[in-house]
Enzyme design. Structure first.
Site, PDB file in Angstrom:
ATOM      1  CG  MET A 171      22.792  12.431   2.955  1.00 35.64           C
ATOM      2  SD  MET A 171      23.960  13.517   2.107  1.00 35.64           S
ATOM      3  CE  MET A 171      22.967  14.105   0.743  1.00 35.64           C
ATOM      4  CD  GLU A 176      -1.780  -2.356   1.632  1.00 31.07           C
ATOM      5  OE1 GLU A 176      -0.592  -2.612   1.931  1.00 31.07           O
ATOM      6  OE2 GLU A 176      -2.711  -3.172   1.786  1.00 31.07           O
ATOM      7  CE  LYS A 184     -17.212  -6.383   3.591  1.00 28.33           C
ATOM      8  NZ  LYS A 184     -16.622  -7.697   3.880  1.00 28.33           N
ATOM      9  CG  PHE A 236      -9.792  -9.390  11.111  1.00 32.61           C
ATOM     10  CD1 PHE A 236      -8.538  -9.805  11.563  1.00 32.61           C
ATOM     11  CD2 PHE A 236     -10.061  -9.417   9.754  1.00 32.61           C
ATOM     12  CE1 PHE A 236      -7.575 -10.227  10.661  1.00 32.61           C
ATOM     13  CE2 PHE A 236      -9.095  -9.850   8.851  1.00 32.61           C
ATOM     14  CZ  PHE A 236      -7.848 -10.252   9.303  1.00 32.61           C
ATOM     15  CD  GLN A 237      -7.422  -7.067   7.457  1.00 29.87           C
ATOM     16  OE1 GLN A 237      -8.340  -6.841   6.687  1.00 29.87           O
ATOM     17  NE2 GLN A 237      -6.249  -7.548   7.050  1.00 29.87           N
TER      18      GLN A 237
END
Lengths: 164, 580
Positions: free
Chosen positions: B479, B50, B162, B112-113
């Protein structure tokens, strides 16, 4: 310097956390914050007391204005204004002498005793922060059991106002 | 027309003219993915992580000027997207990120999630929304696009539970043409009185300096800027984010300023008497030591965001407004003014600047038996004729790309300037390549950064994206190594990369072409060979000099006239230090 910033903000879930999150994320000082709905239920009025240099307060005002939920904002300390805070204070008052003295102080400061038990007085008092501080100082001889302060609210004097 | 929430979402994106949607499916967004099935208008690009979805949308937005759009699921989908959202936020990139959320009935129950996506993203978005009623969905999406792309742009998150997208619940669909928000009214037109004061000051300047930034690119003000600079004949420098807004090849352009800016740009900043900052925010990498920033200058600042003004540097003439609006008004005043800039003063100023230019601060060892990273970028510039879109990751290679690939046009240089996000380059290049399929897109990266989103090689194959990856492989986090050399007495703590993969085989295993280049004499031919493969992703693994540093360098907290110079530049005339 101490500033009182009044904000009209959309009355939506999460609006408060946007403001408080801004202060913590940018390290701004926050002395007190009060919030409640206005006569227009879609708007909340928030009063924030903060302190900082002119430069920091200017940034605070700009950053608050930048929040999408903030509709309008005013630094009350820029002009004549009235500030008030409400305090509920529970004081030990079991002996006759204590009861008399607390009552006398309460009257001097124009507070109200709103709850009484055999051992306590609960006093309601409204005023500027300094008045409430003085009252607490005046109670030095007494046992304070509990102090609840609302945080400062304020309004501009005269015709000036914060409205849509 | 009655639609389900999922259908409404997809229809909103169509009505908004969204071309690409970068995303990754999961439980909370399955209804939305079902609505995306079998439609062609919004093309979904399936990334491999993602974070890459947000960077790809970001790259798309930077190159096109249109908001990038992302769809991820709840929980880890949203948290993985946060780095990309923060990256876009720091660089003011318009982006709309739709995150799935658990159903409203279970929000707050540690389902969940479930994560508090609105809470987690709040400090790194311009605004975010949680949709709690299907009837608010279309208007919320409209608001999200409006807020993301107007004023000072930025990412907006829309969290969609949802149950809001339930296919069984349908409501009438209406996508508003416009949206008016009483609490959000960005100022675009500058204050005329302030603009006039600024012009008077500019016309009277003896040692003027123009400092332009990313706001010129974002505000699409490049044409107005060019007219402004040429009309005045003043020197101009640019921030990392503003490169390309003014053509790098023009003689009035002094190069980038700041920590790794040119000697002439930084010296001119330090010595100028009037500074005009245009769409720039006085970032700490630009200003160096605040107390010694442009000590003799009266400062004008144009910015669309009032909070950018006098945030770190107090300015004398602030102008809140969009760059093209304010600059066109200034150009008009300058053209019609009886006053003109003093030719004598300007020519004296330019002769001082030419003296600084003679130092040739960008010089490097041309005769090394190792491949010099600067040479690689210069050669890429030659081979692509300066027309490529160049994305980068973060570190030394990013600075070399900025310094040695002169950009002639805005929106061509795509990098994470504010947040400094390693892993940005490859996914951003995907977004750019999708927007401009016929253009050459180069990702200049290092062996450290590229591994932070290497999985996107798979996405590139799926969608046939012929990005050219130029990995300057010095086996160091360059760097970090440079700072350890300069400021930590060569204690190279955890900056050396061992056990690197064979990038050629890696590229090949993903179905691409890998080319390893180890000797300077092979560089040109191998680069040309790879760049000739128009339809293939080519991964150039280029073994570069491990000890090379980025010059010039202003150490953190130092003033503009205090630079570490390249050992190969001419001796400076003033009091600069050289680092052996």
């Amino acid at each position: 310097m101490r500033h009182i910033i009044s904000i009209l903000i959309e009355n939506e879930a999460g609006a408060l956390s946007r403001v408080s999150g801004l202060f913590s994320a940018r390290g701004y000082n926050i002395e007190s914050l009060t919030v409640a709905p206005t006569e227009d239920p879609s708007l909340s009025r928030m009063t924030i007391v903060t302190a900082g240099t002119e430069r920091i307060v200017e940034q605070i005002v700009k950053q608050l204005n930048k929040l999408i939920d903030v509709v309008k904002l005013m630094d009350l300390t820029e002009g004549p204004h009235i500030e008030r805070e409400m305090m509920l204070i529970k004081v030990k008052a079991s002996t006759m002498a204590q009861r008399e003295d607390v009552k006398r102080l309460c009257d001097i400061f124009r507070g109200h005793i709103i709850d009484v038990t055999s051992s306590t007085y609960t006093i309601e008092m409204t005023g500027a922060v300094s008045k409430l501080d003085s009252f607490i100082e005046a109670l030095a001889e007494h046992k304070i059991i509990e102090t609840v302060r609302s945080g400062v609210t304020g309004i501009a004097r005269g015709d000036k106002s914060l409205h849509l | 027309m009655e639609l389900s929430g999922a259908e409404i979402l997809v229809q909103c994106l169509k009505d908004e003219g969204v071309e690409y949607l970068f995303g990754y499916p999961g439980g909370a967004v399955l209804h939305i993915y079902d609505a995306l099935y079998n439609q062609e208008d919004v093309k979904h690009i399936l990334v491999r992580h993602e974070q890459a979805a947000t960077h790809a949308a970001d790259g798309y937005a930077r190159a096109t000027g249109n908001p990038g759009v992302v769809l991820v699921t709840s929980g880890p989908g949203a948290t993985n997207a946060v780095t990309g959202i923060a990256t876009a936020y720091m660089d003011s990139i318009p982006m709309v990120v739709i995150t799935g959320q658990v159903s409203t009935a279970v929000i707050g129950s540690d389902a969940f999630q479930e994560v508090d996506s609105v809470g987690i993203t709040r400090p790194c978005v311009k605004h975010n929304f949680l949709v709690k009623d299907i009837n608010d969905l279309a208007e919320t999406i409209k608001k999200a696009f409006f807020v993301a792309s107007t004023g000072r742009p930025g990412p907006v998150v829309v969290d969609v539970p949802k149950d809001i997208t339930d296919p069984a619940i349908k409501v009438p669909y209406h996508y508003p043409e416009t949206v008016n928000m009483r609490s959000y009214q960005p100022t675009l037109k500058g204050h005329s009185g302030q603009i006039k004061r600024a012009v008077d000051l500019l016309l009277a300047a003896k040692k003027p300096m123009i400092y332009s930034g990313g706001g010129v690119v974002l505000g699409k003000g490049s044409d107005e800027l060019r007219q402004f600079v040429r009309g005045l004949g003043f020197p101009i420098t640019s921030t990392l984010m503003g490169l390309g807004a003014y053509p790098a090849s023009d003689k009035q352009f002094l190069g980038m300023l700041g920590m790794h800016g040119t000697y002439e740009a930084n010296m001119a900043m330090h010595d100028c008497d009037v500074l005009i900052a245009i769409g720039a925010r006085f970032d700490d990498r630009v200003t160096g030591k605040i107390a010694e920033f442009c000590p003799d200058a009266t400062i004008i600042h144009i910015d669309v965001d009032p909070s950018s003004i006098s945030k770190t540097i107090t300015v004398d003439i602030p102008i809140v407004g969009s760059v093209p609006d304010v600059l066109s008004e200034m150009n008009h005043l300058i053209e019609n003014s009886s006053k003109k800039p003093s030719k004598k003063a300007l020519s004296e100023w330019w002769s001082i600047i030419d003296g600084w230019r003679a130092v040739k601060c960008m010089s490097y060892d041309q005769n090394s038996d190792k491949i010099k990273p600067q040479m690689v970028v210069e050669m890429v510039h030659e081979i692509t004729k300066g027309n490529a879109y160049v994305t980068s990751d973060v570190g030394q290679h990013q600075m070399w790309a900025a310094q040695y690939y002169p950009f002639e046009e805005p929106n061509r240089w795509i990098n994470s300037g504010g947040l400094g996000t390693m892993g940005f380059g490859l996914p951003a290049a995907m977004g750019v390549q999708l927007a401009f399929p016929d253009s050459v897109v180069v990702c200049v990266t290092g062996e450290g950064s590229i591994q932070m989103c290497i999985q996107e090689l798979s996405t590139c194959l799926q969608y046939g994206l012929p990005v050219k990856i130029v990995a300057l492989n010095n086996r160091y986090l360059g760097m970090v190594r440079q700072w350890q050399e300069f400021f930590y007495e060569n204690r190279y703590s955890h900056s050396y990369m061992e056990s690197l993969p064979d990038f050629v085989k890696l590229a090949e295993s993903y179905g691409h072409v890998g080319i390893r280049i180890e000797r300077p004499e092979d560089l040109r031919a191998e680069l040309e060979r790879g760049f000739a493969m128009d339809n293939r992703l080519v991964f150039f693994d280029i073994v570069t000099d491990q000890t090379e540093n980025v010059y010039p360098m202003i150490a953190q907290g130092k003033a503009h006239n205090d630079m570490h110079m390249s050992p190969f530049s001419a001796p400076a005339q003033d009091k600069e230090r050289e680092l052996s």
